[in-house]
Design a protein around this motif. Structure first.
Motif, PDB file in Angstrom:
ATOM      1  N   THR A   1       0.831  -1.209   0.000  1.00  0.00           N
ATOM      2  CA  THR A   1       0.000   0.000   0.000  1.00  0.00           C
ATOM      3  C   THR A   1       0.855   1.244   0.000  1.00  0.00           C
ATOM      4  OG1 THR A   1      -1.732  -1.174   1.196  1.00  0.00           O
ATOM      5  CG2 THR A   1      -1.803   1.226   1.254  1.00  0.00           C
TER       6      THR A   1
ATOM      7  N   TYR B   1       0.013   3.349  -3.431  1.00  0.00           N
ATOM      8  CA  TYR B   1      -1.059   4.340  -3.308  1.00  0.00           C
ATOM      9  C   TYR B   1      -0.543   5.589  -2.605  1.00  0.00           C
ATOM     10  CZ  TYR B   1      -4.073   0.373  -4.414  1.00  0.00           C
ATOM     11  OH  TYR B   1      -4.664  -0.703  -5.028  1.00  0.00           O
TER      12      TYR B   1
ATOM     13  N   ASP C   1      -7.876   5.377  -2.125  1.00  0.00           N
ATOM     14  CA  ASP C   1      -8.516   4.368  -2.986  1.00  0.00           C
ATOM     15  C   ASP C   1      -9.529   3.630  -2.140  1.00  0.00           C
ATOM     16  OD1 ASP C   1      -8.710   1.435  -4.085  1.00  0.00           O
ATOM     17  OD2 ASP C   1      -7.975   2.674  -5.751  1.00  0.00           O
TER      18      ASP C   1
ATOM     19  N   VAL D   1      -5.535   6.189   2.848  1.00  0.00           N
ATOM     20  CA  VAL D   1      -5.174   5.822   1.479  1.00  0.00           C
ATOM     21  C   VAL D   1      -6.254   6.329   0.516  1.00  0.00           C
ATOM     22  CG1 VAL D   1      -6.279   3.550   1.515  1.00  0.00           C
ATOM     23  CG2 VAL D   1      -4.300   3.936   0.041  1.00  0.00           C
TER      24      VAL D   1
END
Length: 881
Positions: free
Chosen positions: A67, A71, A229, A227
């Motif tokens: 991650t 991202y 997303d 994050v």
């Protein structure tokens, strides 16, 4: 880290050795040993769940890394200001204060732990555990305090919650708080997972997988909020909750496992349940702002309240669990010690009894019951003094009082005589007497007062019986000695008188044989009595009385040599044969403190022993001295048959003869060297022997110049018997020849001699030997002698008084006479078969003028009586003048 999760400690070590250079291996091993060993995979816990948590930990790390690389995160923003929520700053400051309070609390616990020392092994183990937990919580509160003070003073890192904004909600993410959770959550959870150490001392913990996982899934929880997303965010949030349930399962299962393990188990189980619930509430507060169901400020206020209270609650409960566990272990240890002590007292092979402050028996073990026949049920609450013999009650009472009043350990010897409590026991027939020596130890209660005294005793009943039997034995031997010596005295006296008047040579030889046999028998009796007396005193620990004389050893040696040179054995043959030279190489020696009579006995026995076994060659007596003047040494060397090495230790034992056939050629029954060895030992000296068969033997006597007093009671110089010593009976006989050579010193009218003796034979011997010089009046008892003195017209010139008489001893008679007549007015010469120092001292203290030991040489007796008469005559003339 991975090796720590997936492999046991042995596997981790093998794995690490393949990766870590050798120079760092020692440091790595020390660090690894400090880490707790994972015990969660035991069959009794959750092996599958623990493995699942380990896998989840690795997956969380992989997800966090992916991650972070794939991202972007939401933008940072300012913290919640007073315009948004005026109370937010206060909540942050309050959380910082609570965190600081928890930190200082743990510091105080650590300081107290440093200044106190555990007093038992159980407390030591508990203190080590408390030390580890205290260190963990210090780390937790230091991190918590640092984080919340940074947040309170706006030194922080804040993000806008992207997933909340995506779902029309509002969330402010304080990233520094998540760092604190990652660091502190595993430590807090592991505080409740401790288990007993392995036998090798390695620490064990049952919550390592779930504790590590709890800290790791906080990372992806933070990423799920920031994050950019939605799919990634919800994947991270969802997996974080999967990890929460996996970790919670292990933690709840462990709580169920420990709830009944020990006294602290229920509290630790409650703590784990509390932690699981609090983490669940954190998760709920984590989710609610996303859809906008609660505000961002309310979420953070909940964290501000929950974080410090969460840790403080853990600290208090950990302290409670450890302390309650320690107290319980102390209680169990104390209970076990008390049980062991009770069993020890009950089964001890010595009698143990106790009394309370009122003097009643409060403790009575099985050995005391066996010795006295009083059961524990009958003995309890009886006054101790009711069991003690009347003569010992005062002593025991004073001992107990001193123990109670002064709190000191005392000792007492007393006799148990339960005849006074026969009506208070169930079976009086079993009662027995006992003699005990006890150590009275006071027991102190919590207030410092003596509540009880415990008497740890030793049974002296057999020892007392042994002492009593030895006393009877000594008394019997004294009587036997008297009964043997008295008739021997009569035989020797009459025989010597007949020898003087017998003209026929054949009869003279027979009479001489009778005299020699009698004297030989007397010597054997004397040696046996001497050895028995020394042995009995040695076994009973009684001191042997030695006279402290100023002794010149060269003179003693010279006189013994002269005596031995003219002595003959039982066959009439000389001790020193013409083929043997008796050499005196004794030089001048310092005058020493010693018992002169005993020293004469020692050297006479050694020299005559050398004469017996040396048929040709020489016997040399030499001397040596210490340059510092601490000891002198006399050695007797011969060229006789010698002694085998194996027999050297036997020769100083009574009745031991190394060669029976050879001993039969010589005289003796094996007592001379035994007596010599014992006497030298009593003087604090040494008697050594060095010998070689068919070459010769060397005896060495080393004596201190100053008399020692630890082996015996040293008696000062006092009037001594002028009779011959046990060995050389004729030692001083030549010195009194002149005393008997001229009898004209007596008046033409014979002086009156009162002979007091219960033996008819001894009376006849006295009449026969002294009848030419004295008018002898015989009194067969002490009462008869006193009656004669009261009714006689004129006092006798001298009294010859035997000591060993029935009803009234000679010492008793002497005391009665001295009440009316002084020593110079009426001289008394006592004689007895008992020639020990104690008897002599009693006789002189009673008032006798002189003391002779039976059998007495006739010439010596005449000289003693004459001396006593002359002293009395001088006194009478001086009074008349």
């Amino acid at each position: 880290f991975c090796s720590r999760i997936f492999w046991p400690r042995s596997g981790a070590t093998i794995f690490s050795k393949a990766l870590i250079p050798g120079m760092l291996m020692t440091t790595y091993e020390k660090v690894l040993r400090m880490m707790p060993r994972d015990a969660s995979s035991k069959q009794t816990l959750t092996p599958r769940c623990s493995k699942f948590n380990n896998y989840c930990t690795v997956i969380c790390l992989v997800l966090a890394l992916c991650t972070h690389l794939s991202y972007d995160y939401s933008d940072t923003r300012a913290a919640i200001d007073p315009q948004e929520d005026p109370w937010m700053q206060w909540f942050l400051q309050n959380a910082a204060s609570l965190a600081a309070a928890g930190f200082f609390q743990e510091l105080c616990v650590a300081f107290y732990r440093c200044i106190t020392k555990p007093c038992s092994d159980a407390m030591t183990a508990g203190c080590r555990l408390r030390q580890r937990l205290n260190t963990k919580l210090l780390i937790v509160f230091s991190v918590l305090t640092t984080v919340y003070h940074c947040m309170a003073f706006d030194y922080q890192y804040v993000h806008e919650g992207w997933i909340a904004a995506y779902h029309k909600g509002h969330q402010v993410v304080y990233s520094v708080r998540y760092i604190e959770w990652v660091c502190c959550a595993p430590i807090v959870l592991s505080c409740s997972g401790h288990l007993p150490q392995d036998p090798d001392g390695q620490l064990r913990n049952g919550l390592i997988p779930s504790s590590v996982l709890t800290g790791i899934y906080c990372i992806i929880s933070w990423q799920g909020l920031v994050v950019k997303d939605p799919w990634a965010a919800w994947a991270l949030i969802g997996f974080a909750f999967v990890c929460y349930f996996g970790a919670s399962y292990e933690q709840l299962y462990f709580a169920w496992y420990i709830k009944d393990k020990d006294r602290s188990g229920p509290v630790r189980a409650c703590l784990l349940v509390y932690l699981v619930i609090m983490i669940g509430l954190y998760g709920l507060a984590y989710l609610l702002p996303i859809p906008g169901w609660i505000s961002a400020s309310l979420e953070n206020k909940f964290y501000c309240i929950g974080d410090p209270s969460f840790k403080l609650g853990t600290s208090f409960m950990v302290l409670a669990t450890v302390d309650s566990g320690n107290l319980y272990e102390m209680y169990r240890t104390t209970e076990a010690l008390a049980d062991r002590l009770s069993k020890l007292i009950k089964t001890a092979k010595v009698p143990i009894l106790g009394t309370d402050v009122s003097g009643k028996i409060s403790m009575w073990n099985a050995k005391a019951e066996e010795l006295t026949g009083i059961s524990q049920q009958d003995a309890m609450n009886l006054p101790l003094l009711s069991l003690v013999h009347e003569s010992d009650k005062e002593h025991v009472s004073m001992t107990m009082q001193r123990a109670f009043d002064n709190n000191e350990t005392c000792s007492a010897e007393f006799a148990i005589d339960p005849k006074g409590i026969q009506s208070a026991v169930a079976d009086p027939a079993k009662l027995k007497k006992a003699i005990l020596i006890s150590s009275a130890t006071p027991l102190v209660d919590n207030n410092g007062n003596v509540s009880e005294v415990v008497l740890i005793c030793c049974d002296l009943t057999e020892v007392s019986c042994y002492k009593e039997s030895e006393a009877h034995k000594s008394q019997l031997m004294s009587m036997v000695s008297h009964e043997l010596r008295s008739p021997l005295h009569g035989i020797i006296s009459i025989t010597d008188m007949l020898l003087e008047s017998e003209k026929i040579e054949r009869r003279q030889k027979r009479l001489q044989s009778v005299s020699n046999c009698s004297k030989r028998l007397l010597e054997l009796v004397s040696n046996i009595m001497e050895m028995a007396s020394l042995s009995a005193k040695s076994m009973l620990g009684a001191p042997t009385i030695l006279h402290n004389d100023l002794t010149e050893l060269p003179k003693i040696i010279e006189e013994i040599i002269l005596l031995v040179s003219g002595s003959v054995d039982k066959r009439g043959k000389p001790y020193v044969t013409p083929e043997v030279k008796l050499i005196n190489n004794v030089t001048s020696l310092p005058i020493i403190e010693a018992d002169a009579h005993r020293c004469t006995q020692v050297f006479y026995n050694i020299i005559t022993n050398a004469c017996k076994f040396t048929k040709e060659g020489s016997i040399t007596i030499a001397s040596d001295r210490d340059p510092q003047g601490q000891w002198v040494e006399i050695s007797v060397s011969d060229t006789g048959v010698g002694i085998a090495k194996a027999n050297l230790k036997k020769i100083f034992q009574p009745f031991e003869q190394v060669d029976s056939s050879r001993a039969r050629c010589a005289e003796g029954i094996g007592l001379g060297l035994a007596i010599a060895h014992e006497v030298v030992h009593l003087h604090g000296g040494e008697l050594c022997v060095d010998s070689e068969e068919n070459v010769g033997t060397r005896f060495t006597v080393r004596l201190p110049t100053v008399m020692v007093e630890h082996k015996c009671e040293v008696s000062p110089a006092s009037p001594r018997s002028l009779g011959p010593p046990v060995g050389p009976r004729t030692y001083t006989s030549n010195s009194v020849n002149s005393a008997n050579s001229d009898t004209t010193v007596f008046n033409q009218v014979k002086p009156l001699l009162l002979s007091v003796d219960d033996s008819e034979v001894n009376q006849q011997a006295v009449a026969a030997s002294l009848g030419k010089l004295y008018a002898v009046h015989a009194a067969m008892s002490g009462q008869e002698a006193l009656a004669f003195l009261e009714t006689c017209n004129a006092l006798p010139a001298v009294i010859l008084l035997d000591n060993m008489m029935p009803v009234m001893t000679g010492i008793d008679v002497c005391r009665e006479v001295r009440k009316t007549h002084g020593k110079l007015e009426l001289p008394i010469v006592m004689y007895s078969a008992a020639g020990d120092v104690k008897t002599m001292m009693e006789a002189f203290n009673a008032g006798c003028n002189d003391f002779l030991v039976k059998p007495v040489d006739q010439k010596i007796m005449v000289a003693k009586l004459q001396l006593a008469r002359e002293m009395s005559a001088i006194h009478i003339r001086s009074m008349g003048g």
